[in-house]
Design an enzyme around this catalytic site. Structure first.
Site, short mmCIF file in Angstrom:
data_model
loop_
_atom_site.label_atom_id
_atom_site.label_comp_id
_atom_site.label_asym_id
_atom_site.label_seq_id
_atom_site.Cartn_x
_atom_site.Cartn_y
_atom_site.Cartn_z
N TYR A 68 -60.58 21.60 -29.33
CA TYR A 68 -61.39 22.78 -29.05
C TYR A 68 -62.88 22.45 -29.13
O TYR A 68 -63.33 21.78 -30.07
CB TYR A 68 -61.09 23.88 -30.06
CG TYR A 68 -59.78 24.58 -29.81
CD1 TYR A 68 -59.55 25.26 -28.61
CD2 TYR A 68 -58.78 24.58 -30.77
CE1 TYR A 68 -58.34 25.91 -28.38
CE2 TYR A 68 -57.58 25.23 -30.56
CZ TYR A 68 -57.36 25.89 -29.35
OH TYR A 68 -56.19 26.53 -29.14
N LYS A 93 -51.83 30.65 -63.26
CA LYS A 93 -52.31 31.71 -62.35
C LYS A 93 -52.29 31.23 -60.90
O LYS A 93 -52.18 30.01 -60.64
CB LYS A 93 -53.72 32.14 -62.76
CG LYS A 93 -54.75 31.02 -62.68
CD LYS A 93 -56.05 31.43 -63.35
CE LYS A 93 -57.06 30.30 -63.30
NZ LYS A 93 -58.25 30.59 -64.12
C1 LIG Z 1 -58.42 29.33 -64.90
C2 LIG Z 1 -58.76 29.35 -66.34
C3 LIG Z 1 -58.47 28.25 -67.15
C4 LIG Z 1 -57.95 26.94 -66.61
O1 LIG Z 1 -59.01 26.26 -65.99
P1 LIG Z 1 -58.85 24.77 -65.41
O2 LIG Z 1 -60.20 24.39 -65.03
O3 LIG Z 1 -57.94 24.90 -64.23
O4 LIG Z 1 -58.24 23.96 -66.47
C5 LIG Z 1 -58.72 28.36 -68.51
N1 LIG Z 1 -59.23 29.49 -69.04
C6 LIG Z 1 -59.53 30.57 -68.28
C7 LIG Z 1 -60.10 31.78 -68.92
C8 LIG Z 1 -59.33 30.53 -66.91
O5 LIG Z 1 -59.64 31.59 -66.17
#
Ligand SMILES: *Cc1c(COP(=O)(O)O)cnc(C)c1O
Length: 354
Positions: free
Chosen positions: A251, A31
């Site tokens: 800045y 994702k």
């Molecule tokens: C993002 C997500 C993962 C992966 O999580 P990590 O901590 O990056 O390994 C797994 N399961 C679900 C439902 C997620 O939303």
């Protein structure tokens, strides 16, 4: 300004996690553009991963359009009938995490079979069907003719990165109590669950962060677990200049040089996604040597104290994180988590696969 992405490191990490997972199958979480690493390229490099997970329907369709053939789970599922139809059409698995989705599924009766993971809330209180509602939901899913049976079952941990905390053990116990007698495949663990909780048993595990070589646990980095950083964020020195004692820098004159020194100006700023709130002392590598940020991060550049004896020159390489400087350490300095640093890079940063 570029993020070098090591496909070899990604594949190495998949092998390390597969060894850790034993019999369990890995669903590689891609994702948010594969946590900023380039979703499509990462999916192509992960042809050996038994399945892929994304957050949104669009992400899943994009992978399918580019010929990614593995099972793909859309973690957020659908929230309107059109999305449900798209998922069925493109052969995407969906999460079902709420009653509204169930009602939509019952009303729509999609023409293609729907392959779904029922998400159960075991204590995180974000998404998921509550335990007491499970029998009713399962019965209703059983009478949806389009839903492939048996439905798969999943839950998600809220505190798996806290190894001394009881909450994860309680979530595991609750999940097993609710699902032990059910035939569908099961999945519980994210990266922290897989690396930290040996009894988070299931048929599948869902690592994201660790695939990219990053540890989910505070105070360590992925290499402590045999993982290799996939992303190395690189820039260059665009100016090197002498700075007299007492001179204000940047800045708001946020910092004054206590002694005469040489400053390096790095061609990276918050316009690239490097956090403006990075405090003084946040480390970077210049020619392989750690140097601290001084003054405020600007839109297109930031300033480092190279030290009075520095011989670095304009054009020399700077590493903001990655090989030689774990992103976990940078995140700790900034007061955020590595997830945020890698996912927030802007379109100005070129992803360079190697
Ligand atoms: C993002 C997500 C993962 C992966 O999580 P990590 O901590 O990056 O390994 C797994 N399961 C679900 C439902 C997620 O939303």
């Amino acid at each position: 300004m570029r993020a070098e992405i090591s496909v070899a490191a990604l594949r190495h990490n998949l092998a390390v996690l597969q060894a850790q997972a034993g019999e369990r199958r890995i669903m590689a979480v891609l994702k948010a553009n594969a946590y900023g690493h380039g979703m499509l390229q990462m999916a192509q490099a992960l042809a050996e991963a038994p399945a892929i997970a994304v957050a949104r329907v669009d992400e899943g369709i994009q992978l399918r359009r580019h010929g990614i053939a593995q099972p793909i789970l859309v973690l957020g599922g659908f929230h309107e009938a059109a999305q449900l139809a798209q998922m069925a059409e493109w052969g995407l698995q969906t999460t079902l995490h709420c009653h509204e989705q169930l009602a939509l599924l019952e009303q729509t009766a999609p023409s293609h079979p729907v392959s779904l993971w029922l998400k159960i809330d075991t204590g995180m209180n974000r998404l998921g069907i509550r335990g007491e509602d499970l029998p009713d939901v399962l019965a209703r899913l059983a009478s949806c003719s389009s839903v492939t049976q048996p439905v798969r079952l999943m839950t998600h941990f809220g505190r798996a990165d806290e190894l001394a905390c009881e909450a994860t053990a309680e979530q595991i116990t609750r999940f097993h109590a609710l699902t032990r007698h059910l035939p569908g495949e099961k999945a519980l663990a994210n990266s922290a669950g897989l690396l930290g909780w040996a009894d988070a048993l299931g048929d599948w595990v869902r690592p994201g962060l660790a695939l990219y070589g990053i540890s989910p646990f505070a105070g360590e980095s992925g290499c402590d677990r045999g993982l290799r950083p996939v992303m190395t964020l690189k820039s260059r020195l665009m100016a090197v200049r002498d700075c007299p004692a007492g001179a204000p820098v940047g800045y708001g004159a946020h910092w004054h040089a206590p002694d005469a020194t040489r400053l390096g100006v790095v061609a990276t700023g918050y316009g690239d996604g490097y956090p403006r709130l990075a405090p003084m002392g946040t480390p970077l590598l210049v020619n392989g040597r750690e140097v601290p940020i001084v003054g405020r991060v600007s839109m297109d550049m930031l300033t480092v104290d190279l030290g009075p004896a520095a011989t670095d020159r304009v054009g020399d390489e700077v590493v903001l994180w990655g090989e030689g400087l774990p992103v976990e350490r940078v995140a700790e300095h900034i007061g955020t988590i590595p997830y945020e640093l890698v996912t927030r890079l802007t379109g100005r940063v070129e992803l360079q696969m190697r």
